[in-house]
Design a protein around this motif. Sequence first.
Motif, mmCIF file in Angstrom:
data_model
loop_
_atom_site.group_PDB
_atom_site.id
_atom_site.type_symbol
_atom_site.label_atom_id
_atom_site.label_comp_id
_atom_site.label_asym_id
_atom_site.label_seq_id
_atom_site.Cartn_x
_atom_site.Cartn_y
_atom_site.Cartn_z
ATOM 1 N N SER A 82 0.826 -1.205 0.000
ATOM 2 C CA SER A 82 0.000 0.000 0.000
ATOM 3 C C SER A 82 0.862 1.257 0.000
ATOM 4 O O SER A 82 1.897 1.309 0.654
ATOM 5 C CB SER A 82 -0.941 -0.001 1.203
ATOM 6 N N THR A 134 -4.163 1.154 2.748
ATOM 7 C CA THR A 134 -4.139 -0.071 3.539
ATOM 8 C C THR A 134 -5.498 -0.321 4.179
ATOM 9 O O THR A 134 -6.018 -1.446 4.163
ATOM 10 C CB THR A 134 -3.071 0.017 4.644
ATOM 11 N N THR A 173 -4.579 -2.567 9.543
ATOM 12 C CA THR A 173 -5.326 -3.656 8.907
ATOM 13 C C THR A 173 -6.469 -4.154 9.770
ATOM 14 O O THR A 173 -7.219 -5.021 9.342
ATOM 15 C CB THR A 173 -4.401 -4.844 8.567
#
Length: 236
Positions: A91, A97, A186
């Motif tokens: 990313s 991301t 994440t």
Amino acid sequence: MVVCGSPSRPLCISPLLRLHGRNRRSPRFRVPYSSLPPPIAAPKSDYKPGLLDDMLLIFFRKKMVEEVGWDSKKPGYDGLIEVANHLMLKSKSISETEQSAVRVLQSLFPPLLLVLFKMLIAPVNEGKVASMMLARTTAILCQWLMGPCSVNSINLADGSSCSSGVFVERCKYLEESKCLGVCVNTCKLPTQFNFGLLHPPAASDKALTEPCLSICPSASRRQDLGTNKFKQCPTV
């Protein structure tokens, strides 16, 4: 689904996948994120995954691999962590991301299911029913990812409470990734919702100003180079 916290410190979290977008009129959920102390020596999670857990890991990893376009040679959970790290490297920004992680989470469900959930379940009792359902589902199906966890009550801004929280004893995802950035970008940012409250602005979110964990490989390399190990995690 959420994964956030210190490897050595319990954390209360409340889950809801980003099904409602960013409409401020919709019920909101966020992760009540506590300050992350330096990890200390402590036994790892003793949760023993079963057959269903193994199947969920394989399915989740498959969706991650499809998003990243790369797979690790390592088997099982270790390979999943490497894929998550690769997503971070691939990313170009934190926002990218986060968006990738949201797409992975949404891909875990049949598209029609998400539409029906938003139409039929999310509006009930101003979103409380949806949040409680998701908390129970998370506590039952996601221990393979987070470690032992259970449903608990969250105090709302109006003084009431809602059993839409998930108490994670130890964050296995953070523990195994050894990286605050992987955990925040994440998982925390893509899933942070808390009924009745907006997530904190980035400028005042303590989780986004935490220093690197001492167990982070990047932090260790910076320490070897003589860089201040207490600097904010560069990937947050």
